[in-house]
Design a protein around this motif. Structure first.
Motif, short mmCIF file in Angstrom:
data_model
loop_
_atom_site.label_atom_id
_atom_site.label_comp_id
_atom_site.label_asym_id
_atom_site.label_seq_id
_atom_site.Cartn_x
_atom_site.Cartn_y
_atom_site.Cartn_z
N GLY A 63 2.75 5.76 -2.99
CA GLY A 63 3.92 6.51 -3.44
C GLY A 63 4.01 6.54 -4.96
N GLY A 64 3.77 5.39 -5.60
CA GLY A 64 3.78 5.33 -7.06
C GLY A 64 2.70 6.20 -7.66
N TYR A 65 1.51 6.19 -7.07
CA TYR A 65 0.42 7.04 -7.54
C TYR A 65 0.81 8.51 -7.43
N THR A 66 1.44 8.87 -6.32
CA THR A 66 1.88 10.26 -6.14
C THR A 66 2.88 10.64 -7.22
N LEU A 67 3.82 9.73 -7.54
CA LEU A 67 4.78 10.02 -8.60
C LEU A 67 4.09 10.17 -9.96
N LEU A 68 3.12 9.32 -10.25
CA LEU A 68 2.38 9.43 -11.52
C LEU A 68 1.64 10.76 -11.61
N VAL A 78 0.84 -1.20 0.00
CA VAL A 78 0.00 0.00 0.00
C VAL A 78 0.87 1.24 0.00
N LEU A 79 1.92 1.25 0.81
CA LEU A 79 2.83 2.40 0.82
C LEU A 79 3.47 2.61 -0.56
N VAL A 80 3.97 1.53 -1.16
CA VAL A 80 4.58 1.62 -2.49
C VAL A 80 3.54 2.09 -3.51
N ILE A 129 7.40 5.34 -1.16
CA ILE A 129 7.92 4.12 -1.77
C ILE A 129 9.06 3.56 -0.91
N GLY A 130 9.96 4.42 -0.45
CA GLY A 130 11.05 3.98 0.41
C GLY A 130 10.55 3.36 1.70
N ALA A 131 9.53 3.99 2.32
CA ALA A 131 8.95 3.43 3.55
C ALA A 131 8.30 2.08 3.26
N GLY A 132 7.64 1.97 2.11
CA GLY A 132 7.02 0.70 1.74
C GLY A 132 8.04 -0.39 1.52
N LEU A 133 9.13 -0.06 0.84
CA LEU A 133 10.18 -1.05 0.62
C LEU A 133 10.82 -1.47 1.94
#
Length: 182
Positions: free
Chosen positions: A81-86, A76-78, A171-175
């Motif tokens: 984060g990916g959605y935010t980057l998009l 979910v975190l990734v 994304i970093g927190a998710g990873l």
């Protein structure tokens, strides 16, 4: 001292570390004071409710969710984060990405899934539910507020690219959640 006190202290702060990472990622965004308050309340509510749910649902459900809670929270975190980057890539002039309440609730639920198992474990140690849930909530609130403030400070430094930075932090927190053993 009861046998549940020391585990509660460690579990309270360690289970709230994922909220800290999520709060840093959200705090980087240009949030209003009201939205920061809402994020804190939503994270607090989930951190208090999940251990109670874990105690009430019992070991069968908590065990099946518990084995995947870290994976779900990390994904979910990734994903957020990916959605935010998009969204950052789509917006070239105005980088104000709206933070929606449902996204915050989804994030808070995902980050609190591990507390189902924490609640079960504290129940086995005979920790009083109000004390355990209250302490878990306190830890979450403290780390969420610190994370939001740290994120705000970082957002002020990265300026107009704060949304991009927010996505990278999430994304970093998710990873980290995905690869760090609980």
């Amino acid at each position: 001292m009861p046998s549940w006190v020391v585990p509660l202290i460690f579990l309270g702060f360690s289970a709230s570390l994922s909220n800290f990472g999520g709060a840093v990622g959200l705090g980087v965004l240009p949030l209003t004071r009201r939205l920061r308050f809402e994020i804190s309340v939503i994270f607090l509510a989930m951190e208090v409710l999940m251990p109670i749910v874990g105690l009430l649902l019992g070991s069968r459900l908590a065990g099946s969710v518990g084995s995947q809670a870290q994976f779900i929270a990390g994904m979910v975190l990734v994903g957020i984060g990916g959605y935010t980057l998009l969204e950052t890539r789509r917006e070239t002039k105005d980088l104000k990405i709206p933070v929606k309440r449902r996204t915050i609730v989804l994030l808070a639920v995902a980050l609190s899934l591990d507390n189902l198992v924490v609640g079960l474990g504290l129940g086995l140690l005979h920790a009083p539910i109000p004390v355990a849930a209250g302490f878990m909530g306190f830890c979450s609130l403290v780390l969420t507020i610190i994370g939001l403030e740290l994120g705000r400070q970082l957002g002020n430094r990265v300026g107009e690219r704060s949304e991009l930075f927010s996505g990278l932090v999430l994304i970093g927190a998710g990873l980290f959640v995905l690869i760090h053993p609980s």
